[in-house]
Design a protein around this motif. Sequence first.
Motif, PDB file in Angstrom:
ATOM      1  N   SER A  21       0.843  -1.190   0.000  1.00 55.92           N
ATOM      2  CA  SER A  21       0.000   0.000   0.000  1.00 55.92           C
ATOM      3  C   SER A  21       0.879   1.241   0.000  1.00 55.92           C
ATOM      4  O   SER A  21       1.988   1.223   0.547  1.00 55.92           O
ATOM      5  N   SER A  53      -5.039   8.630 -12.482  1.00 52.48           N
ATOM      6  CA  SER A  53      -6.126   9.027 -11.598  1.00 52.48           C
ATOM      7  C   SER A  53      -7.477   8.639 -12.201  1.00 52.48           C
ATOM      8  O   SER A  53      -8.469   8.530 -11.476  1.00 52.48           O
ATOM      9  N   ARG A  71      -6.238   1.804  -6.991  1.00 56.19           N
ATOM     10  CA  ARG A  71      -6.105   3.012  -6.182  1.00 56.19           C
ATOM     11  C   ARG A  71      -7.456   3.450  -5.661  1.00 56.19           C
ATOM     12  O   ARG A  71      -8.498   3.139  -6.253  1.00 56.19           O
ATOM     13  N   ASN A  73      -8.898   6.995  -4.898  1.00 52.72           N
ATOM     14  CA  ASN A  73      -8.612   8.425  -5.030  1.00 52.72           C
ATOM     15  C   ASN A  73      -9.069   9.216  -3.808  1.00 52.72           C
ATOM     16  O   ASN A  73      -8.454  10.215  -3.445  1.00 52.72           O
ATOM     17  N   THR A  77      -4.529   6.732  -2.067  1.00 53.05           N
ATOM     18  CA  THR A  77      -3.776   5.519  -1.762  1.00 53.05           C
ATOM     19  C   THR A  77      -3.771   4.581  -2.965  1.00 53.05           C
ATOM     20  O   THR A  77      -4.806   4.406  -3.615  1.00 53.05           O
ATOM     21  N   ALA A  78      -2.607   4.008  -3.231  1.00 50.11           N
ATOM     22  CA  ALA A  78      -2.463   3.019  -4.290  1.00 50.11           C
ATOM     23  C   ALA A  78      -2.080   1.686  -3.670  1.00 50.11           C
ATOM     24  O   ALA A  78      -1.457   1.637  -2.600  1.00 50.11           O
ATOM     25  N   CYS A  95       7.082   3.134  -4.252  1.00 48.51           N
ATOM     26  CA  CYS A  95       5.886   3.810  -4.724  1.00 48.51           C
ATOM     27  C   CYS A  95       6.292   5.124  -5.382  1.00 48.51           C
ATOM     28  O   CYS A  95       7.225   5.812  -4.920  1.00 48.51           O
TER      29      CYS A  95
END
Length: 116
Positions: A21, A53, A71, A73, A77-78, A95
Amino acid sequence: QVQLVESGGGLVQAGGSLRLSCAASGSILRINVMGWYRQAPGKQREVVATITSGGSTNYADSVKGRFTISRDNAKNTAYLQMDSLKPEDTAVYYCNLRVVGPLDYWGQGKQVTVSS
């Protein structure tokens, strides 16, 4: 200022799964690309997967069908879900957040070790 904080990773046997994460905080432009890169000992850093995005994804050929990037938005967080892990996936995973410029931000890196 943008900060990326990674979590997850660790040690797993070949064939197992891990999840990474990456939480971004600070002044984040709405339009951006988040991604995961990795660097194995003695090798150059390489892209693993990216997600815009808008949700468009790209994967390195070596991880297609095994890794999934996603992710949230709302949480900035991805995630990187890694399944069917192989010893050659062993690396430090970073990341990345890229915004127009281009301007890159990096996390501190998380070790992923896959034992055979």
